[in-house]
Design a protein around this motif. Structure first.
Motif, PDB file in Angstrom:
ATOM      1  N   TYR A  91      -8.584   5.011  -2.207  1.00  0.00           N
ATOM      2  CA  TYR A  91      -8.168   3.683  -1.739  1.00  0.00           C
ATOM      3  C   TYR A  91      -7.432   3.810  -0.404  1.00  0.00           C
ATOM      4  N   ALA A 135      -5.107  -3.934  -6.821  1.00  0.00           N
ATOM      5  CA  ALA A 135      -6.524  -4.275  -6.694  1.00  0.00           C
ATOM      6  C   ALA A 135      -6.849  -5.559  -7.446  1.00  0.00           C
ATOM      7  N   ASP A 163       0.831  -1.203   0.000  1.00  0.00           N
ATOM      8  CA  ASP A 163       0.000   0.000   0.000  1.00  0.00           C
ATOM      9  C   ASP A 163       0.867   1.255   0.000  1.00  0.00           C
ATOM     10  N   LEU A 221      -8.552   3.712 -11.232  1.00  0.00           N
ATOM     11  CA  LEU A 221      -7.243   3.382 -10.684  1.00  0.00           C
ATOM     12  C   LEU A 221      -6.149   3.390 -11.743  1.00  0.00           C
ATOM     13  N   TYR A 235      -2.291   1.077  -8.070  1.00  0.00           N
ATOM     14  CA  TYR A 235      -3.412   0.494  -7.336  1.00  0.00           C
ATOM     15  C   TYR A 235      -4.285  -0.375  -8.235  1.00  0.00           C
ATOM     16  N   GLN A 258      -8.691   2.456   3.200  1.00  0.00           N
ATOM     17  CA  GLN A 258      -7.917   1.423   3.885  1.00  0.00           C
ATOM     18  C   GLN A 258      -7.497   1.870   5.279  1.00  0.00           C
ATOM     19  N   LEU A 266     -14.845  -1.078  -3.731  1.00  0.00           N
ATOM     20  CA  LEU A 266     -14.432   0.209  -4.287  1.00  0.00           C
ATOM     21  C   LEU A 266     -14.458   0.131  -5.804  1.00  0.00           C
ATOM     22  N   ALA A 271     -11.346  -3.825  -4.410  1.00  0.00           N
ATOM     23  CA  ALA A 271     -11.422  -2.751  -5.402  1.00  0.00           C
ATOM     24  C   ALA A 271     -11.378  -3.290  -6.822  1.00  0.00           C
TER      25      ALA A 271
END
Length: 727
Positions: free
Chosen positions: A387, A345, A333, A375, A341, A391, A371, A412
């Motif tokens: 995101y 994801a 992350d 992205l 992402y 989180q 989600l 996501a």
């Protein structure tokens, strides 16, 4: 050439490496093609119009990668009936990795095998396989690289004029040190040689070690002299560079992976017929398994050599790996914007699906917040910010026990600013019983296109970044959309009024889209009260290439400022056009432009153009808002940002954090995962002292917008790219 023995191959490999001063790999014999002549010479009889291609790689002759490359050349020649002939150039014969990459990009090299580390400066997502302990093991990593995440990674090579074919390898990374490595704590106070990579440096810093970047070829001496205590590398490099001679312990950790990307020059690839392209692509992919198996076969011999040198070899147990994985978990992350992402994801989605199919999950199954975000397209930074905020909230909720007796997790999917993709995402999320609600962002166009589906599926839908009026002001009853963001009924008039405080002759540049029309509707009452001609309304299409000419015309017509409602790409064109003017007029913009790295792309021009844009929160708000100050401090610590570093799309993270906390309180009030009950609880007066404000209540049956005009302020970029107050 007659058949050679494994011993001869080893000797030739060592001699070749010494001659080239590049002892990266030591050959261990092979099961690849042998016999008289080179693979190309053994192909089908030559034809009149044979196409000659070159394949370059940095690996020594005799290595597993080189053997696979030769086999690739042979099979391509056979399958093309001699119409394609490939010569393989190992050992950097054609230049360094960087030089070969540049040659492939400009079309002077046809095919190239490149370590992902060398590609990551141009394509940061190539750090995916470097994420430490991110994959459960070989099988999962191979499944990801050979599946959708791998296809997504390869597609990103198009940005640098390469066509990604497949992933080969040089093996998994292992730890060596002069002390045993069994637990994360064993790295405390060790000095570890690393390559120059922020991600890898952070990996060892997280373990309590001191990462020291040292050139690969200087590593042996640094280990021998005690300048560093350990390092990480695949086994082939450990043996090839003789690191095991100056290290006492080897830990077989398989914690990260040294992948090689097999790619073609796009300029060359597009000149081939579809049939020849498919032969190249399919052959490279078919040999992926062979190359991996050959690498693994040779690694058994490398381990035996290391043991024979007196090195203690330890293989991490399943429990030891889990311990490392827990400590390393935040790194994915933390480097989400670099790796992407969209990629993370997709990986988590596949893991979720695999666990559901196999029944692997044990204990109480987590509830899911889905989600549906951009992205990967123009709003990827905003999507990543959402995101992150979501989180962070989920982690805080889980630390307090989760929801309804189980943890909450984020799942996501990328809609890439495509409404149809968003609608497909909604259908999938609705089919998962554990999904409590969906969060969407950014792009009003996507959300407005999803409205019918949201209400048909009866899915609570939280909006942390999208301003179109119709998202919450619509005819669906009961309404399932709840927004923790600003409505255009407040944003558009705010912008125009602020511009009118300083200028009387304005132009409003507005995107022709549902979002743009929402802003125009909000502006209409104000425009009707102004003298005729004071404000000119100018529409443009998304991606309009002629918007710079429009700006020039507005300046010549004597307009004193521009109110801009559009996305970052078009805003960049406006700023570029104004920067060419002798006396640029100022711009008052909607917040969409901060959904990407607008400052990074326009830094020099912004020194000349006065750009102001609306925001709901800036970092200075921490001086007056204790909850926001705590959130901002936690964010900076979690993502390794110093006090002076810009926070990417901060507004999206703050909105998302509050939206998830409000959802959690609604679920608790509903005492049920039933989506209808959660919807009812959201609008029944749920309150929360949040990052953005004190929500008392957040929503009511008549009002599904949690924020209002009092949160709005004008902001600008400072010289370091931070968003600061403009007034």
């Amino acid at each position: 050439m007659s058949r050679v023995s494994a011993r001869s191959v080893i000797v030739l490999g060592v001699v070749g490496a010494l001659v080239t001063a590049c002892l990266w790999w030591l050959a261990g014999g092979g099961t690849g093609p042998q016999g008289g002549g080179t693979p190309v010479e053994r192909a089908a009889a030559p034809v009149a119009e044979a196409r000659q291609l070159r394949l370059g790689l940095n690996i020594a002759a005799g290595s597993a990668l080189h053997a696979a490359a030769e086999l690739f050349a042979e099979r391509v020649a056979e399958r093309s009936n001699g119409r394609l002939r490939i010569t393989v150039h190992p050992d950097q014969q054609l230049g360094s990795d960087d030089q070969m990459l540049e040659m492939a990009r400009n079309g002077s090299l046809d095919l190239v095998l490149t370590p992902t580390a060398k590609l990551s400066s141009a394509v940061p997502a190539m750090q995916y396989a470097d994420l430490p302990f991110y994959f459960s093991g070989r099988d999962e990593l191979y499944a990801m690289l050979d599946g959708e995440p791998g296809e997504l990674l390869l597609s990103k090579l198009g940005r640098i004029d390469l066509v990604g074919l497949t992933f080969w390898e040089n093996g998994f990374k292992q730890f060596t040190a002069n002390t045993p490595i069994r637990r994360p704590e064993d790295f405390a106070r060790l000095r570890i040689r690393t390559m120059k990579s922020p991600l890898i440096a952070d990996q060892f810093a997280s373990l309590g070690a001191t990462p020291i970047p040292i050139d690969f070829h200087a590593t042996y001496q640094a280990l021998k002299d005690g300048a560093v205590d350990g390092e990480e590398n695949p086994l082939v490099a450990i043996v090839g560079m003789r690191f095991h001679e100056v290290q006492k312990h080897l830990t077989l950790s398989n914690h990260a992976y040294l992948a090689y990307v097999f790619s073609a020059s796009r300029k060359v690839y597009e000149t081939l017929s579809p049939e020849m392209r498919e032969i190249i692509r399919q052959t490279a992919r078919e040999l992926t398994l062979w190359e991996r198996q050959e690498t693994a076969r040779r690694e058994a011999d490398f381990i035996a050599r290391i043991r024979a040198a007196g090195v203690e070899v330890h293989t991490l147990s399943a429990d030891e790996r889990r311990h490392f994985a827990q400590v390393m978990a935040p790194i994915a992350d933390k480097f989400g914007f670099e790796v992407g992402y969209d990629l993370l994801a997709k990986t988590e989605e596949l893991r979720f699906a695999q666990a559901a199919r196999s029944g692997e999950a044990k204990g109480r199954q987590p509830w899911v917040l889905a989600l549906d975000a951009d992205l990967s397209a123009r709003g990827a930074q905003a999507g990543g910010a959402i995101y992150r905020g979501a989180q962070m909230a989920i982690d805080d909720i889980n630390r307090k026990g989760g929801l309804l007796g189980a943890p909450l997790r984020l799942l996501a999917r990328d809609h890439a600013a495509n409404p149809m993709a968003g609608r497909r995402n909604l259908e999938l999320f609705a089919s998962i019983p554990s999904v409590l609600a969906v969060m969407g962002g950014m792009h009003s166009t996507v959300v407005t296109e999803e409205l019918d589906d949201i209400h048909r599926l009866k899915m609570p839908y939280l909006v942390p970044w999208a301003a179109a009026q119709g998202i919450t002001l619509h005819d669906h009853r009961p309404s399932y959309t709840f927004r923790v963001s600003i409505n255009d009924t407040q944003v558009a008039p705010f912008l125009l009024e602020r511009a009118l405080r300083r200028h009387s002759r304005l132009a409003v540049l507005i995107e022709q889209s549902p979002w743009g029309r929402s802003n125009e509707a909000a502006l209409r009452p104000l425009l009707e009260r102004l003298p005729a001609g004071n404000v000119e309304l100018v529409w443009f299409q998304d991606g309009d290439a002629g918007i710079d000419a429009t700006v020039d015309e507005l300046v010549r017509a004597g307009r004193q400022a521009i109110v801009f409602v559009g996305n970052g790409i078009e805003a960049g064109v406006v700023v570029k056009a104004l920067a060419r003017q002798d006396r640029p007029i100022p711009v008052f913009a909607h917040w969409a432009l901060v959904g990407g790295d607008f400052w990074g792309a326009n830094q020099a021009r912004l020194e000349k153009v006065d750009l102001r844009f609306v925001q709901s929160v800036v970092e200075e708000d921490a001086l007056r808002n204790r909850s926001f100050a705590t959130f901002l401090g936690n964010y900076r610590q979690r993502y390794g940002l110093g006090n002076g570093a810009p926070v990417p799309s901060l507004m999206g993270s703050a909105h998302a954090y509050d939206a998830v906390q409000l959802l959690a309180r609604a679920v608790t009030r509903a005492s049920s995962p039933d989506r209808g009950a959660i919807r009812n609880a959201l609008e029944s007066g749920v309150g929360y002292s949040g990052v953005m404000k004190d929500y008392r209540p957040a929503f009511t049956p008549e009002r599904h917008d949690a924020l209002d005009r009092s949160q709005l302020k004008l902001a600008r970029f400072d010289g370091r790219g931070r968003i600061v107050p403009a007034d």
